[in-house]
Design a protein around this motif. Structure first.
Motif, mmCIF file in Angstrom:
data_model
loop_
_atom_site.group_PDB
_atom_site.id
_atom_site.type_symbol
_atom_site.label_atom_id
_atom_site.label_comp_id
_atom_site.label_asym_id
_atom_site.label_seq_id
_atom_site.Cartn_x
_atom_site.Cartn_y
_atom_site.Cartn_z
ATOM 1 N N GLN A 69 0.823 -1.210 0.000
ATOM 2 C CA GLN A 69 0.000 0.000 0.000
ATOM 3 C C GLN A 69 0.859 1.263 0.000
ATOM 4 O O GLN A 69 0.555 2.226 -0.716
ATOM 5 C CB GLN A 69 -0.965 0.003 1.183
ATOM 6 C CG GLN A 69 -2.085 -0.991 1.015
ATOM 7 C CD GLN A 69 -3.246 -0.710 1.939
ATOM 8 O OE1 GLN A 69 -3.536 0.435 2.263
ATOM 9 N NE2 GLN A 69 -3.926 -1.771 2.349
ATOM 10 N N ILE A 70 1.910 1.252 0.781
ATOM 11 C CA ILE A 70 2.828 2.406 0.775
ATOM 12 C C ILE A 70 3.441 2.574 -0.610
ATOM 13 O O ILE A 70 3.502 3.684 -1.149
ATOM 14 C CB ILE A 70 3.918 2.248 1.856
ATOM 15 C CG1 ILE A 70 3.303 2.360 3.255
ATOM 16 C CG2 ILE A 70 5.032 3.282 1.668
ATOM 17 C CD1 ILE A 70 4.237 1.943 4.383
ATOM 18 N N ALA A 71 3.889 1.474 -1.198
ATOM 19 C CA ALA A 71 4.481 1.533 -2.541
ATOM 20 C C ALA A 71 3.474 2.069 -3.545
ATOM 21 O O ALA A 71 3.818 2.902 -4.394
ATOM 22 C CB ALA A 71 4.968 0.147 -2.960
ATOM 23 N N PHE A 72 2.235 1.622 -3.465
ATOM 24 C CA PHE A 72 1.219 2.114 -4.383
ATOM 25 C C PHE A 72 1.047 3.628 -4.254
ATOM 26 O O PHE A 72 1.024 4.345 -5.258
ATOM 27 C CB PHE A 72 -0.129 1.421 -4.165
ATOM 28 C CG PHE A 72 -1.238 2.109 -4.906
ATOM 29 C CD1 PHE A 72 -1.286 2.073 -6.297
ATOM 30 C CD2 PHE A 72 -2.210 2.830 -4.232
ATOM 31 C CE1 PHE A 72 -2.276 2.735 -6.997
ATOM 32 C CE2 PHE A 72 -3.209 3.499 -4.925
ATOM 33 C CZ PHE A 72 -3.247 3.445 -6.309
ATOM 34 N N VAL A 73 0.923 4.111 -3.038
ATOM 35 C CA VAL A 73 0.719 5.550 -2.834
ATOM 36 C C VAL A 73 1.887 6.340 -3.407
ATOM 37 O O VAL A 73 1.704 7.324 -4.136
ATOM 38 C CB VAL A 73 0.489 5.861 -1.341
ATOM 39 C CG1 VAL A 73 0.574 7.362 -1.074
ATOM 40 C CG2 VAL A 73 -0.864 5.310 -0.890
ATOM 41 N N VAL A 74 3.101 5.911 -3.108
ATOM 42 C CA VAL A 74 4.288 6.617 -3.611
ATOM 43 C C VAL A 74 4.321 6.595 -5.133
ATOM 44 O O VAL A 74 4.497 7.636 -5.788
ATOM 45 C CB VAL A 74 5.580 6.013 -3.014
ATOM 46 C CG1 VAL A 74 6.817 6.541 -3.716
ATOM 47 C CG2 VAL A 74 5.649 6.280 -1.512
ATOM 48 N N LEU A 75 4.143 5.416 -5.710
ATOM 49 C CA LEU A 75 4.189 5.290 -7.174
ATOM 50 C C LEU A 75 3.046 6.044 -7.851
ATOM 51 O O LEU A 75 3.230 6.645 -8.915
ATOM 52 C CB LEU A 75 4.181 3.821 -7.572
ATOM 53 C CG LEU A 75 5.434 3.034 -7.187
ATOM 54 C CD1 LEU A 75 5.182 1.538 -7.324
ATOM 55 C CD2 LEU A 75 6.631 3.480 -8.010
ATOM 56 N N ALA A 76 1.883 6.033 -7.240
ATOM 57 C CA ALA A 76 0.745 6.752 -7.814
ATOM 58 C C ALA A 76 0.972 8.256 -7.777
ATOM 59 O O ALA A 76 0.621 8.967 -8.721
ATOM 60 C CB ALA A 76 -0.543 6.373 -7.088
ATOM 61 N N PHE A 77 1.578 8.747 -6.709
ATOM 62 C CA PHE A 77 1.895 10.177 -6.661
ATOM 63 C C PHE A 77 2.970 10.541 -7.683
ATOM 64 O O PHE A 77 2.870 11.571 -8.356
ATOM 65 C CB PHE A 77 2.330 10.604 -5.255
ATOM 66 C CG PHE A 77 1.187 11.067 -4.403
ATOM 67 C CD1 PHE A 77 0.477 12.211 -4.720
ATOM 68 C CD2 PHE A 77 0.822 10.352 -3.283
ATOM 69 C CE1 PHE A 77 -0.584 12.643 -3.936
ATOM 70 C CE2 PHE A 77 -0.235 10.767 -2.489
ATOM 71 C CZ PHE A 77 -0.937 11.910 -2.816
ATOM 72 N N VAL A 78 3.981 9.691 -7.805
ATOM 73 C CA VAL A 78 5.038 9.944 -8.792
ATOM 74 C C VAL A 78 4.447 9.976 -10.201
ATOM 75 O O VAL A 78 4.828 10.807 -11.029
ATOM 76 C CB VAL A 78 6.165 8.890 -8.676
ATOM 77 C CG1 VAL A 78 7.114 8.969 -9.857
ATOM 78 C CG2 VAL A 78 6.918 9.064 -7.362
ATOM 79 N N ALA A 79 3.488 9.101 -10.471
ATOM 80 C CA ALA A 79 2.847 9.059 -11.785
ATOM 81 C C ALA A 79 1.727 10.097 -11.918
ATOM 82 O O ALA A 79 1.071 10.164 -12.946
ATOM 83 C CB ALA A 79 2.290 7.657 -12.043
ATOM 84 N N ASN A 80 1.539 10.880 -10.854
ATOM 85 C CA ASN A 80 0.525 11.936 -10.841
ATOM 86 C C ASN A 80 -0.880 11.382 -11.093
ATOM 87 O O ASN A 80 -1.663 11.943 -11.861
ATOM 88 C CB ASN A 80 0.863 13.033 -11.855
ATOM 89 C CG ASN A 80 0.153 14.333 -11.527
ATOM 90 O OD1 ASN A 80 -0.164 14.597 -10.371
ATOM 91 N ND2 ASN A 80 -0.110 15.127 -12.546
ATOM 92 N N LEU A 81 -1.172 10.262 -10.441
ATOM 93 C CA LEU A 81 -2.480 9.622 -10.594
ATOM 94 C C LEU A 81 -3.435 10.114 -9.515
ATOM 95 O O LEU A 81 -3.068 10.196 -8.336
ATOM 96 C CB LEU A 81 -2.352 8.103 -10.482
ATOM 97 C CG LEU A 81 -1.454 7.417 -11.509
ATOM 98 C CD1 LEU A 81 -1.318 5.943 -11.173
ATOM 99 C CD2 LEU A 81 -2.017 7.607 -12.906
ATOM 100 N N LEU A 82 -4.648 10.422 -9.893
ATOM 101 C CA LEU A 82 -5.675 10.840 -8.950
ATOM 102 C C LEU A 82 -5.958 9.738 -7.923
ATOM 103 O O LEU A 82 -6.313 10.011 -6.777
ATOM 104 C CB LEU A 82 -6.955 11.216 -9.708
ATOM 105 C CG LEU A 82 -8.093 11.802 -8.900
ATOM 106 C CD1 LEU A 82 -7.644 13.080 -8.188
ATOM 107 C CD2 LEU A 82 -9.285 12.085 -9.798
#
Length: 160
Positions: A69-82
């Motif tokens: 879950q932490i990895a998802f949040v970090v990667l989603a922010f890096v990819a600028n995903l809503l």
């Protein structure tokens, strides 16, 4: 980066779902079944179950859920995903699951395990009374937080 976010979210869904399923099984079948047992049987069963749940497989899965879950949040922010914001909500709920476990359920587990072997029936009843209702209520909250976390991760993937 988006593909790695999807992988992390997928791992998070499976691992968090397994944790949710485990605590659900306790709320839905284990504790209602033990409620029907006499005091000594209930305390003995809880001691055996508690010691068997704290095994490497479950510890890996519950920690994997957090890491994914932490990895998802970090990667989603890096990819600028809503969907990163939904991931944060999922992570907060899973963190709540862990907080309830570490601050509530585990101390109760330790207390019932370390309660010794009562010599009288009322000693078994005392161990049960100090444990059962509070542990069960806390576990119901873990079901809610872990299941909601899983659902939010699924929603986050749907937003990608």
């Amino acid at each position: 980066m988006e593909i790695w976010a999807l992988v992390a979210a997928s791992v998070g869904i499976v691992a968090t779902g397994l944790v949710a399923g485990t605590v659900f099984a306790y709320s839905n079948s284990v504790m209602p079944g033990l409620r029907k047992a006499d005091d000594r049987t209930m305390v003995t069963a809880i001691r055996l179950l508690t010691s068997s749940v704290a095994n490497p497989v479950f510890l890996i899965i519950s920690n994997l859920a957090l890491v994914a879950q932490i990895a998802f949040v970090v990667l989603a922010f890096v990819a600028n995903l809503l969907s990163a914001w939904v991931g944060i909500a999922a992570l907060v709920l899973y963190a709540a699951t862990q907080l309830i476990t570490f601050a509530g359920n585990l101390p109760l587990n330790k207390a019932i395990i370390n309660g010794g072997e009562p010599t009288a029936d009322n000693g078994w009843h005392g161990l049960r009374t100090d444990f059962e209702d509070r542990w069960t209520m806390l576990n119901h909250w873990r079901v809610v937080t872990a299941a909601a976390s899983t659902v939010l991760l699924v929603v986050a993937v749907g937003m990608m």
